[in-house]
Write an enzyme that holds these catalytic residues in place. Structure first.
Site, PDB file in Angstrom:
ATOM      1  N   SER A  63      23.851 -33.052 -29.145  1.00 21.97           N
ATOM      2  CA  SER A  63      23.606 -31.704 -28.605  1.00 21.97           C
ATOM      3  C   SER A  63      23.628 -30.656 -29.711  1.00 21.97           C
ATOM      4  O   SER A  63      24.135 -30.900 -30.818  1.00 21.97           O
ATOM      5  CB  SER A  63      24.673 -31.355 -27.568  1.00 21.97           C
ATOM      6  OG  SER A  63      24.783 -32.387 -26.618  1.00 21.97           O
TER       7      SER A  63
HETATM    8  C1  LIG Z   1      23.284 -35.066 -24.588  1.00 14.92           C
HETATM    9  S1  LIG Z   1      23.758 -36.742 -24.652  1.00 14.92           S
HETATM   10  C2  LIG Z   1      25.453 -36.679 -25.115  1.00 14.92           C
HETATM   11  C3  LIG Z   1      25.760 -36.168 -26.477  1.00 14.92           C
HETATM   12  C4  LIG Z   1      27.104 -36.635 -27.004  1.00 14.92           C
HETATM   13  N1  LIG Z   1      28.219 -35.956 -26.384  1.00 14.92           N
HETATM   14  C5  LIG Z   1      27.171 -36.542 -28.508  1.00 14.92           C
HETATM   15  O1  LIG Z   1      28.080 -35.894 -29.049  1.00 14.92           O
HETATM   16  O2  LIG Z   1      26.319 -37.159 -29.148  1.00 14.92           O
HETATM   17  C6  LIG Z   1      23.914 -37.172 -22.928  1.00 14.92           C
HETATM   18  C7  LIG Z   1      24.455 -38.558 -22.715  1.00 14.92           C
HETATM   19  O3  LIG Z   1      24.807 -38.706 -21.342  1.00 14.92           O
HETATM   20  C8  LIG Z   1      24.669 -40.079 -21.072  1.00 14.92           C
HETATM   21  N2  LIG Z   1      24.654 -40.301 -19.625  1.00 14.92           N
HETATM   22  C9  LIG Z   1      23.613 -40.166 -18.766  1.00 14.92           C
HETATM   23  N3  LIG Z   1      23.996 -40.524 -17.521  1.00 14.92           N
HETATM   24  C10 LIG Z   1      25.308 -40.868 -17.602  1.00 14.92           C
HETATM   25  C11 LIG Z   1      26.256 -41.327 -16.654  1.00 14.92           C
HETATM   26  N4  LIG Z   1      25.915 -41.494 -15.378  1.00 14.92           N
HETATM   27  N5  LIG Z   1      27.507 -41.603 -17.081  1.00 14.92           N
HETATM   28  C12 LIG Z   1      27.856 -41.449 -18.384  1.00 14.92           C
HETATM   29  N6  LIG Z   1      26.983 -41.015 -19.330  1.00 14.92           N
HETATM   30  C13 LIG Z   1      25.736 -40.739 -18.939  1.00 14.92           C
HETATM   31  C14 LIG Z   1      23.392 -40.475 -21.769  1.00 14.92           C
HETATM   32  O4  LIG Z   1      23.318 -41.875 -21.973  1.00 14.92           O
HETATM   33  C15 LIG Z   1      23.487 -39.663 -23.051  1.00 14.92           C
HETATM   34  O5  LIG Z   1      23.998 -40.450 -24.091  1.00 14.92           O
END
Ligand SMILES: C[S@@+](CC[C@H](N)C(=O)[O-])C[C@H]1O[C@@H](n2cnc3c(N)ncnc32)[C@H](O)[C@@H]1O
Length: 367
Positions: A85
């Site tokens: 992000s």
């Molecule tokens: C914007 S990214 C996260 C960025 C992360 N916090 C970082 O520092 O790199 C959003 C993440 O949410 C995850 N995601 C999507 N649906 C999810 C779920 N139901 N439970 C957990 N994670 C999920 C995706 O796989 C993705 O890796």
């Protein structure tokens, strides 16, 4: 020539100083945690739509990794599914968590692991739990966290269920978008705990009191990747078999633009597209769809066709009646979560508002 022991040190310091004021509790974390370890490459979309992978050999890599940019780190079928992000938005959400030493935190959406590393730097490994739905991501994040010297608990699974065996949490942060607050998070949080979660195209900050959570949206916008769920592709051709009716909204494209944030709360995960004339770009029609399979198309002649479980254009028309010209600022909206119901309100929990749908599959305690 002397090669510096750590070529990213100056870049990290510059980013940390650009993001934070002296004395900021997160400055040391941004100065110390090497983002490039968590983002060994990223993907950029070229003008022709193709995705190009940028690696450390590319001179633009280092500048991008230590800039205030969100970076796409995973793509499936041409669609981004994970990213690191934007650092200033990460910081805004970390500030909103109002963390103190000794707090135990759950992060939903491990992604690259960079945010989990910042949390571990601030709180210590044993107080951080992070989870992602994608085992490839949690595997890579665990390795990279170890490389950076951090060993928080990393779990695989749908974050909507939380991680009950590591509860209770003082703080819960999500970095993927949700339609509403999963009730398991409220159950796994301590009295006075803070939840920071992207809902619609905003970020809500809620505090737990008794068996409810309540709070307002932060002022800034946020466009997080939605929680992963199977969403059918919109079948616009199939709409031609449905009965048209006239739209009660005279300016559909303008309405969608100015209602963007409230619509993201009433129609979670909605997307829209327009069909434009090739010669002068005039909009000839617009399409709207949501992950539950609901779909609507508004033609240039003002007729609407809709299908699926929800009549989406009715939702647009209703909001347009409320806010005909401009929508209120994000931080005039708030959200209340109880075991039986959760709703978004404007100005005051007892003011005008609407119910939010439950997060599917979380036990149905929130209707
Ligand atoms: C914007 S990214 C996260 C960025 C992360 N916090 C970082 O520092 O790199 C959003 C993440 O949410 C995850 N995601 C999507 N649906 C999810 C779920 N139901 N439970 C957990 N994670 C999920 C995706 O796989 C993705 O890796």
């Amino acid at each position: 020539m002397t090669v510096p022991a750590d070529p990213s040190r100056d870049l990290r310091t510059a980013l940390a100083h650009r993001l934070t004021a002296p004395g900021d509790p997160w400055r040391a974390a941004f100065e110390t945690v090497p983002r490039h370890v968590f983002v060994p490459s990223f993907h950029e979309q070229a003008e022709d739509g193709r995705w190009v992978t940028i690696t450390p050999e590319n001179p633009r890599y280092w500048e991008a990794v230590y800039s205030d940019r969100a970076l796409t780190t995973q793509i499936a079928d041409g669609t981004p599914t994970s990213s690191s992000s934007q650092p200033s938005l990460m910081l805004e959400m970390l500030h909103a968590l109002d963390m103190a030493d000794g707090h135990r935190v759950l992060e939903v959406g491990t992604g690259t692991g960079y945010n989990a590393a910042l949390l571990s730097h601030r709180l210590g490994d044993s107080r951080v739990t992070t989870m992602d739905v994608d085992p490839d991501l949690t595997g890579a994040a665990t390795r990279r966290l170890g490389e950076a010297g951090h060993h928080p608990a990393v779990r695989v699974g749908d974050g909507a269920y939380g991680v009950p065996d590591r509860a209770p949490y003082d703080r819960i942060i999500a970095t993927c978008g949700l339609p509403s607050v999963p009730w398991p998070w409220v159950e796994q949080a301590c009295e006075g705990a803070v939840i920071v979660v992207p809902i619609g195209w905003g970020v809500a900050r809620l505090t737990i009191h008794g068996d409810a959570a309540e709070g307002a949206f932060l002022p800034g916008g946020a466009y997080f990747m939605p929680r992963r769920a199977d969403a059918p592709a919109p079948d616009f051709a199939g709409l031609e078999r449905t009965e048209p009716r006239p739209s009660r909204t005279a300016t559909p494209v303008d309405a969608l633009r100015h209602l963007e944030f409230p619509l993201s709360l009433t129609m979670p995960g909605y997307r829209f597209c327009t069909w434009n004339r090739e010669d002068d770009g005039t909009v000839e029609g617009l399409g709207l769809w949501t992950p539950d399979g609901s779909i609507a198309r508004v033609h240039a002649d003002g007729t609407v066709r809709q299908a699926g479980p929800r009549r989406l254009w009715e939702a647009v028309e209703e909001l347009h009646r409320w806010f005909p010209d401009t929508a209120p600022a994000r931080d005039s909206f708030g959200i209340t979560v109880t075991s039986g119901r959760q709703w978004v309100w404007l100005g005051d929990p007892r003011g005008p508002g609407w119910d939010l749908p439950p997060v599917s599959g979380t036990g149905g305690r929130v209707r």
